[in-house]
Structures are given as C-alpha cells and as structure tokens.
Design a protein around this motif. Structure first.
Motif, mmCIF file in Angstrom:
data_model
loop_
_atom_site.group_PDB
_atom_site.id
_atom_site.type_symbol
_atom_site.label_atom_id
_atom_site.label_comp_id
_atom_site.label_asym_id
_atom_site.label_seq_id
_atom_site.Cartn_x
_atom_site.Cartn_y
_atom_site.Cartn_z
ATOM 1 N N ARG A 150 -4.942 -13.352 -8.200
ATOM 2 C CA ARG A 150 -5.796 -12.315 -7.647
ATOM 3 C C ARG A 150 -7.244 -12.455 -8.135
ATOM 4 O O ARG A 150 -8.191 -12.119 -7.424
ATOM 5 C CB ARG A 150 -5.246 -10.929 -8.008
ATOM 6 C CG ARG A 150 -5.824 -9.848 -7.131
ATOM 7 C CD ARG A 150 -5.061 -8.554 -7.187
ATOM 8 N NE ARG A 150 -5.691 -7.603 -6.289
ATOM 9 C CZ ARG A 150 -6.785 -6.939 -6.592
ATOM 10 N NH1 ARG A 150 -7.344 -7.078 -7.771
ATOM 11 N NH2 ARG A 150 -7.341 -6.116 -5.715
ATOM 12 N N ARG A 154 -10.057 -12.193 -5.504
ATOM 13 C CA ARG A 154 -11.057 -11.122 -5.620
ATOM 14 C C ARG A 154 -11.601 -11.094 -7.046
ATOM 15 O O ARG A 154 -11.184 -10.264 -7.873
ATOM 16 C CB ARG A 154 -10.441 -9.764 -5.276
ATOM 17 C CG ARG A 154 -10.009 -9.656 -3.832
ATOM 18 C CD ARG A 154 -9.723 -8.215 -3.450
ATOM 19 N NE ARG A 154 -9.299 -8.115 -2.072
ATOM 20 C CZ ARG A 154 -9.028 -6.965 -1.462
ATOM 21 N NH1 ARG A 154 -9.127 -5.820 -2.120
ATOM 22 N NH2 ARG A 154 -8.657 -6.954 -0.196
ATOM 23 N N GLU A 211 -4.512 -7.338 -1.610
ATOM 24 C CA GLU A 211 -4.373 -5.924 -1.976
ATOM 25 C C GLU A 211 -3.065 -5.664 -2.700
ATOM 26 O O GLU A 211 -2.984 -4.799 -3.573
ATOM 27 C CB GLU A 211 -4.459 -5.051 -0.719
ATOM 28 C CG GLU A 211 -5.864 -5.030 -0.111
ATOM 29 C CD GLU A 211 -5.907 -4.238 1.184
ATOM 30 O OE1 GLU A 211 -4.849 -3.693 1.589
ATOM 31 O OE2 GLU A 211 -6.983 -4.178 1.789
ATOM 32 N N SER A 212 -2.038 -6.372 -2.301
ATOM 33 C CA SER A 212 -0.724 -6.143 -2.893
ATOM 34 C C SER A 212 0.019 -7.468 -2.940
ATOM 35 O O SER A 212 0.070 -8.174 -1.930
ATOM 36 C CB SER A 212 0.045 -5.123 -2.051
ATOM 37 O OG SER A 212 1.327 -4.914 -2.580
ATOM 38 N N ARG A 213 0.567 -7.803 -4.081
ATOM 39 C CA ARG A 213 1.232 -9.099 -4.257
ATOM 40 C C ARG A 213 2.213 -9.350 -3.106
ATOM 41 O O ARG A 213 3.172 -8.587 -2.929
ATOM 42 C CB ARG A 213 1.980 -9.094 -5.595
ATOM 43 C CG ARG A 213 2.776 -10.356 -5.880
ATOM 44 C CD ARG A 213 3.281 -10.400 -7.315
ATOM 45 N NE ARG A 213 3.874 -9.162 -7.768
ATOM 46 C CZ ARG A 213 5.111 -8.769 -7.516
ATOM 47 N NH1 ARG A 213 5.907 -9.553 -6.822
ATOM 48 N NH2 ARG A 213 5.566 -7.625 -7.954
ATOM 49 N N ALA B 232 -6.639 -2.975 -9.071
ATOM 50 C CA ALA B 232 -5.617 -2.851 -8.034
ATOM 51 C C ALA B 232 -4.345 -2.377 -8.720
ATOM 52 O O ALA B 232 -4.081 -2.750 -9.867
ATOM 53 C CB ALA B 232 -5.393 -4.192 -7.359
ATOM 54 N N ASN B 235 2.189 -4.047 -8.764
ATOM 55 C CA ASN B 235 3.297 -4.114 -7.813
ATOM 56 C C ASN B 235 4.600 -3.986 -8.586
ATOM 57 O O ASN B 235 4.805 -4.688 -9.569
ATOM 58 C CB ASN B 235 3.287 -5.449 -7.073
ATOM 59 C CG ASN B 235 2.029 -5.631 -6.253
ATOM 60 O OD1 ASN B 235 1.146 -6.390 -6.620
ATOM 61 N ND2 ASN B 235 1.925 -4.907 -5.165
#
Lengths: 244, 301
Positions: A150, A154, A211-213, B232, B235
């Motif tokens: 990530r 980003r 945004e999400s794995r 973020a 998860n």
C-alpha cells in the motif's frame, strides 16, 4: 493516488504474459514440480474454488487464484484424477473451466482468467520495494506485506493493521524480498512450508484496490472454515480446511 | 499378636500362626458393637525385645461434616455444560478428596437459569442461581469418637455467563515501528506496534473472565472521524480460536509517512464477535483503538 505511471498502457498480449496465462507455454519438462504424481483426487458437484484449494492443500501445492464472477459460481461436475502427473491434473482442472488457464509462477500454480481486467494485471505487476517480514502467523505477515504494497500504491497515506492469533496459531518463517511485483510477493509468501494459497478479488480500478486489501492468503495447515474474500462482488462462499 | 504366635493359639478354623512369623497384614473386627463401632487400632508393638512399633489409621475414618462444591461458583455459558464435583476432608488421610459418588441427586435453584443432570450443570439463560447435591456420607473423625451415616446437601452458586466484553490480560510487546524494526515499516514511514493477550469477559460486575477454549473470535474494524494520521482502516482476517484458557492475542498498529514527528491521532472502532464452543453468537462491546506516533491504546489501556 497511484504513482507508478510506467505501468500504464500495458497492451493485451502483455496481460496474458503478466498473468501467466501460458498453459500452452509448456514449462521445462525437467522441472521437478511436474514429475510429481497425483495419486487420487476427485471433485464431484463441488464448487470450483474450494475444490481447487482442496487440490492444493491435499497435494501441498501452493496456489494463486485470480477470481472472477464466473469462477466464483462455477462447479466441477465430475473430476476424477488417478495416478496422473501434476501437469495432467492441472490441465484437467483448467479444462473444466474454459475461461481459465494455469501457470507456474515463482513456484506457485496460478489460476487466472483469460480475459482478466487490465487493472487486475496492473495490480499483480505493480512494483513494490524491498521488504522483509519476521516470523509470525501468515495473517500477520500478510498484514505487514500489505503495509509495503500500500505504501507503493499510496505513498502519502498510512495503513493500520490488527491481527488476531492464538498460542496455537502456526508461525511461518521470516521472508525477505528484494524489489518485486505484487504477484511475486504473493507467490513467495504462500510458496513456503507449510504452504498456502492466495486469492485475488476482481480489480476493475487500481485506485479502489488500494482502499482495501484485495487479496486473502490461506494457510493450508490451519484447520477451520475460511470465508472467501470479496463477498460484495462474488457472494458468500466458504472454504473448509478441515479434512473429512 | 505375640501371644497368639508364642502360644500357637488356633483360630475358629484351627489354623495357627507360624512361630517364625515376622511380618504380615491383619484386620480387626468389632464383633459386638454394630454399626460403625467403637473399636479402632492405633499403635501395635511388634518387637518387645528390640523395640519396634507400627502405626495404623488410629482414628475414625469418616469424612468431614461440611462437604463443598468443588467449583464455587461454577461457570457455564448459555447452552453450555460444566461438570460439578463434591469434595470433603477424608479424616483418615487428612486430605481433601472427591466424594461425588455419595451424591446421586442434584438440582438447581432456578431451572430458568440452569439445570442439573446428576453432576452436569447446563446453562439455560444468563444469570445466577444455585446448584446443590443430596446424598449420605459417613461423617466422623478422631474427635467425634463415632462415625455416623449422615444425609448432607452441599450447595454453591451457578453463574451462567454471557460474553459481553474483552479485556487485556497482559501486554506482550509495544514499541515504535521503524524501517528496521520487526515488523518493519516501509521506506519513509514509521508507526507503532503492539501485541496484547486478551480474554472475553462476562456480564457481571466486576466482569468475570470466560475461560472457554474453542471460542471463535472475529473482529471488525472501522475508522472514526478522528483520522489525523491519514490511515486506511485495517482489513480483518480469518477468525481465531481461543486456547490456553480462553486467550487470544491481538497485534495492532500502523505505519505512515507522518510519524515519528506528528502529534496527530487516529481512532478506530474494534468490535469482537464471539462464538462460544457451547453455541450462540455474541457481539462484544466496541473498543476504541487510539493510534499515535508514540503509542497505541485500547480503550485507554
């Protein structure tokens, strides 16, 4: 923001290569992987993804699966493999999934769709910096690797993690990789003992993938029922690692 | 005993003890005092010449007058089962032993909360009640001079637990993450790493630990409006099964390019879902995880 413009504009024929869609490109016949014999494997009226995962677990073959909606809802009507080389067994599995091909990447067998979205290929070929993970559970190592992936997707943002484990959770050995692609990272992660599988959700927009794995790793040695990822895209499916 | 040997006195069957008898076991019977009797043996002189004695029990071998429930309180979950036991002092050996076999009849004070099937207590609904057992025990000791068969009914509390919250039992590690720590942050990032041991707690005040191995714990995580570190959310991963007495470990932390210099904070909501081995699904109280460059806290801890 994604900041790796050098990967923009990948042409379709490169997609196939990046995704390893070259079942027709026979690996070197002397590869010891292909000399292994599958004694017996049967899948009758079984959902395809759990069956492929079961194949990998029972034969200790590290797997990667690039999901799409078709695969998620596909089932094997009747697959019966008896005393066949691994390559023949994999061909038999993929022949029951007309839109899928398998390839051997970094020691991991990867099932991927022929017409995968460009964003999926772009994500798997995304370059990440050198990084190492300490001995820990596979879930924890996945969380740490996601920090690094990530950070390349980003770099201006941070990433939080939270991982549950127990005293009985299996610890995986440390892994240190130089600069690599996301796919190589995933392949190397699951390619160690005791073996595992990675599953990549469909990616239509690489910005959203950050945004999400979008991937999940499965530890073959951990018993239990694992919910497969991306239920919002593919519906709820589960994979049991408990031997019958 | 020496007289019986020397004088070769026969027993009722005509048998005599050998003259060279040096050792053996024996049993004393009180033929006239029925019931428990009042004859007891203590010290026996076996060698009057050179001096040697042997000691027997030397007291009445009954149990204590106040047996107790081994599990006090006994804890179980709704739908769960727990094995109860009754213990008492064995006056012959001066040790505590199970006397479960003497208590065949069991019950609870409120069947809406828990029931008893012999010594198995089953949780029916959250709350507290009692469990009791009825039986007859031979009670007595050296000071009582008699051992009497006595009806007894030990009892104790039953607590039917509800998974309600979790708590940190101990901290395993907590340190700043850098590009060289283990685990490490990516290049140009820093953060914080923490690992704690947790256990699920019940509805009581103060909360009691639920020591259920085999509970399946999963977590959901979400960002709050406080996100000064621009993180973020994590998860979630596959659920974990508690072990070692109901424990699980929670590793949590973050990396970002603002640390270590930022004084900002990011808060996340962490909610555990517990599926006890006895069945059911419980959503536990939500915790706030506060992340800063100088440390992570869980509900302020």
């Amino acid at each position: 923001m994604a900041t790796k413009p050098r990967l923009i504009g990948v042409v379709p024929f490169l997609l196939a290569a990046i995704l390893g869609l070259g079942a027709g490109l026979d690996p070197a016949p002397e590869d010891p992987f292909f000399s292994r014999i599958v004694a017996s494997f049967n899948a009758v009226d079984e959902p395809a993804v759990p069956a492929i995962l079961r194949f990998g677990r029972e034969l200790s073959i590290p797997l990667g699966i690039v999901l799409d909606k078709q695969l998620s809802s596909a089932s094997f009507k009747e697959i019966r493999i008896e005393h066949a080389p691994v390559k023949v067994a994999l061909d038999q599995l993929s022949s029951a999934l007309p839109s899928y091909r398998w390839s051997l990447e970094h020691g991991t067998v990867v099932f991927a769709p022929l017409d995968a979205p460009a964003a999926t290929a772009r994500f798997l070929s995304w370059a990440v910096s050198a990084y190492g993970v300490p001995e820990d559970t596979l879930d924890a190592q996945t969380a740490y690797e996601w920090l690094n992936i990530r950070a390349s997707l980003r770099p201006s943002e941070g990433t939080a993690f939270s991982v549950l484990s127990s005293a009985k959770s299996r610890k995986w050995p440390p892994l240190s990789l130089g600069p690599a692609t996301v796919e190589e990272v995933l392949d190397r992660l699951v390619g160690r003992n005791p073996g595992g599988a990675w599953i990549l959700c469909p990616i239509n927009d690489i910005e959203k993938a950050a945004e999400s794995r979008p991937f999940q790793l499965i530890d073959y040695s951990t018993p239990g029922v694992v919910a497969l990822p991306c239920p919002d895209q593919l519906g709820n499916a589960s994979y049991s690692t408990i031997r019958p | 005993m020496g007289k019986l040997i020397r004088q070769r006195m026969p027993d009722k069957n005509g048998s005599v003890l050998p003259p060279d008898l040096m050792m053996g076991s024996y049993e004393l019977q009180d033929l006239t005092d029925r019931g428990v009797g009042n004859l007891y043996e203590g010290k026996v002189i076996v060698d009057k010449t050179y001096g040697h004695v042997a000691y027997g029990c030397a007291q009445y071998c009954g149990y204590g007058v106040d047996p107790w429930m081994y599990w006090d309180p006994i804890l179980t979950a709704t739908g769960g089962e727990a094995d109860q036991d009754v213990w008492d002092m064995d006056n012959c050996t001066s040790s505590d032993v199970s006397v479960l076999d003497y208590f065949p009849d069991w019950g609870t004070g409120n069947h809406a909360i828990a029931t008893a099937s012999v010594h198995v207590i089953t949780g029916v609904a959250p709350g507290s009640t009692t469990n009791f057992a009825s039986g007859t025990l031979t009670v007595g000791g050296a000071s009582s001079y008699k051992c009497l068969a006595t009806p007894l009914q030990p009892s104790g509390p039953v607590n039917v637990q509800v998974p309600t919250d979790s708590r940190i039992v101990s901290q395993i590690s907590s340190y700043a993450m850098t590009t060289t720590s283990a685990p490490a942050c990516p290049s140009k990032q820093a953060g914080w790493y923490r690992q704690v041991k947790k256990i699920v707690t019940d509805q009581n005040t103060p909360p009691g630990d639920i020591t259920d191995d085999g509970s399946v714990i999963s977590e959901s995580l979400g960002l709050t409006t406080t996100n000064q570190l621009n993180l973020a959310p994590p998860n979630p991963f596959a659920p974990v099964t508690t072990s070692g007495g109901g424990y699980c470990n929670d590793q949590f932390g973050f990396c970002n390019p603002l640390c270590p210099g930022s004084s900002g904070q990011t808060d996340l909501n962490e909610t555990f879902t517990d599926k006890p081995s006895s069945g059911g699904t419980y959503t536990l109280k939500t915790h706030t995880l506060a992340y800063t460059c100088k440390g992570d806290t869980d509900n302020g801890n």
